[in-house]
Scaffold this active site. Structure first.
Site, PDB file in Angstrom:
ATOM      1  N   SER A 170      -9.718  -0.956   6.988  1.00 34.28           N
ATOM      2  CA  SER A 170      -9.209  -0.688   5.644  1.00 34.28           C
ATOM      3  C   SER A 170      -8.511  -1.852   4.958  1.00 34.28           C
ATOM      4  CB  SER A 170      -8.251   0.513   5.679  1.00 34.28           C
ATOM      5  OG  SER A 170      -8.966   1.693   5.961  1.00 34.28           O
ATOM      6  N   LYS A 172       0.845  -1.193   0.000  1.00 40.88           N
ATOM      7  CA  LYS A 172       0.000   0.000   0.000  1.00 40.88           C
ATOM      8  C   LYS A 172       0.882   1.245   0.000  1.00 40.88           C
ATOM      9  CE  LYS A 172      -4.020   1.791   2.593  1.00 40.88           C
ATOM     10  NZ  LYS A 172      -4.862   1.536   3.801  1.00 40.88           N
ATOM     11  N   SER A 176      -9.735   1.890   3.018  1.00 39.12           N
ATOM     12  CA  SER A 176      -8.933   2.718   2.130  1.00 39.12           C
ATOM     13  C   SER A 176      -7.978   1.932   1.236  1.00 39.12           C
ATOM     14  CB  SER A 176      -8.115   3.714   2.953  1.00 39.12           C
ATOM     15  OG  SER A 176      -7.199   3.020   3.802  1.00 39.12           O
TER      16      SER A 176
END
Length: 501
Positions: free
Chosen positions: A179, A80, A155
């Site tokens: 997330s 990420k 997210s």
């Protein structure tokens, strides 16, 4: 050769050890898949083709030379875009950090390199990890490979979409209020949030420091256990890091997977995590999972956690307060890209105002303002202080629940993936996506989402929550749920997307 990408990370590692494929060949297959699919999915913000191939070639050379390698050496991974990797653009999905290249590696990146996993690139995310749909990335939304008109969760929708579409076998995400798990639920992937402190946060760009936790994104429970085994452990650079606990999570994940008799296993259902707010299709898949566990002999226990009713409100006071503090550093002086004011005098104050106004997106601004208000004089006790009291009650309710059962299970997300734009103009509707995942973050306990079936032709995840430090127990039960899932629970129809392209 494309079928190889549908194999698990464990299977790919075995092929590499058996020399049936090289790491360079496997990495090139991943890069080719990204080239074919990512123009439509937009799961990646940066692809490090040269660096990944260099790392893969080094693994192959050492394997030929007879060098002893880590067990998963050569299996590519994505991370990420809020984890610092030296010399690689790390933007957190924000214009504020566009083009920034960290001068150091996050601890998890160091561990990934020590495990000899080629790092393919950085995945898309809601700006500074604020969102449940990856619609809030400054560089464009990521699309769900099951249906490109729908969100991949957030997210960390980029990591989930990359794994679900077979572009990479596994990835790293971060979980502040769900997330990792919520994207896992809506993309048919496995997403795990370890016990708070089990994985170092050093080098993770902070959103809400008391809630953030890095964890694995994979297609199988065993892969998630193996990836957490790689990245967890004590880190002196992180003051919240837990002491090393010598537990093999991969072995734990295999302990009950094939068990036909689950007698003695107590599964808790939380009254407050069912019913209102959850779609009927999601509840149908969840209830079917519960019945399969009951048929295997598991004891199903209903527990009550009254504080969960207030956990969403508490989270959306604690998290923005920490966001306000953590993002104060991005002002164009200490950190972040600078914007000079176009009108009036140029002072430090006007420059900071212009910078934050231009470089932060709407959702970030919303949460910074909310957090600043919650921490302000006259409101601190009423808002932030009260929210922290609710946090304590959540922890107590979970302790009481775990005295009655081994783990808790619930739907991970109240609905399947929704369409783009469906909730983007309604912050409260968007925040409700975190209703089932937030309690685990408030309490710091481990939780993970496992694909359990389909509703409306889209994935549904079941969440497993275990007591703090009992990540091994979580993986054991998650593997059982995975084994009971319908056959099509995680089979993403990516071929249809390829044909469309």
């Amino acid at each position: 050769m494309k079928e190889i990408l549908k194999k698990s990370a464990l299977e790919l590692a075995q092929l590499l050890r058996d020399r049936e494929i090289t790491s360079v060949e496997l990495t090139e297959l991943c890069l080719d898949a990204i080239e074919r699919l990512d123009s439509r999915l937009h799961a990646f913000l940066y692809v490090d083709r040269e660096g990944a191939l260099q790392q893969a070639q080094a693994v192959d050379d050492d394997r030929v030379a007879g060098v002893e390698l880590p067990p998963f050496a050569g299996v590519p991974v994505a991370v990420k875009d809020n984890m610092c990797q030296r010399g690689i653009p790390t933007t957190c999905g924000s214009l504020m950090l566009e083009g920034w290249k960290p001068p150091y590696d996050a601890t998890v990146i160091t561990k990934i390199k020590q495990a000899r996993l080629p790092i393919i690139g950085h995945t898309n995310m809601d700006e500074f990890a604020m969102g449940s749909s990856t619609e809030h990335s400054a560089f464009g939304a990521t699309r769900n490979p099951w249906d490109v008109e729908r969100i991949p969760g957030g997210s960390g929708g980029g990591s989930a979409a990359a794994v679900a579409s077979y572009m990479v076998p596994w990835a790293l995400g971060s979980d502040t209020g769900g997330s990792i798990r919520q994207p896992g639920a809506v993309t048919g992937t496995v997403g795990a949030k370890p016990t708070y402190g089990a994985v170092s946060r050093y080098g993770l760009v902070a959103m809400a420091s008391s809630l953030d936790q890095i964890g694995p994104v994979t297609r199988t429970v065993a892969d998630a256990a193996a990836l957490q085994d790689i990245i967890d452990g004590y880190d002196p650079h992180d003051s919240t890091s837990l002491p090393d606990v010598p537990v093999d999570l991969l072995d734990a994940s295999r302990e009950l997977e094939a068990a036909q008799d689950l007698s003695g296993l107590r599964i808790g259902l939380v009254e407050q995590m069912q019913g209102e707010g959850y779609s009927q299709g999601v509840l149908d898949v969840f209830n079917a999972t519960v019945e399969r566990l009951r048929e295997r002999g598991a004891q199903i226990v209903t527990v009550s956690c009254p504080s969960f009713e207030y956990s969403l409100g508490a989270y959306y006071l604690i998290m923005p307060a920490e966001v306000s503090s953590n993002l104060a550093r991005f002002d164009g002086v200490r950190y972040g890209n600078r914007v000079e004011p176009t009108e009036g005098p140029v002072t430090a104050e006007t420059m900071m105002s212009a910078t934050r106004g231009a470089k932060f997106g709407t959702e970030v601004k919303r949460r910074v303002i909310l957090g600043t208000h919650a921490l302000s004089a006259g409101y601190f006790d009423a808002y932030y202080g009260s929210a922290q009291k609710v946090r304590t009650l959540v922890q107590r309710d979970l302790d009481a629940a775990f005295a009655q059962c081994d783990v808790l299970i619930s739907p991970t997300s109240p609905t399947v993936a929704f369409r783009f734009g469906e909730k983007s103009n309604d912050p409260m509707a968007m925040y409700m996506n975190d209703i089932a995942t937030i309690p685990a973050n408030l309490a710091g306990v481990p939780a993970m989402s496992v694909p359990a079936g389909l509703s409306e032709g889209l994935p549904v995840g079941v969440q497993v929550i275990a007591p703090a430090h009992e990540d091994a127990r979580m993986y054991k039960i998650a593997a059982v749920i995975e084994s009971l899932a319908t056959d099509d629970a995680a089979q993403c129809p990516v071929e249809a997307l390829e044909e469309a392209l």
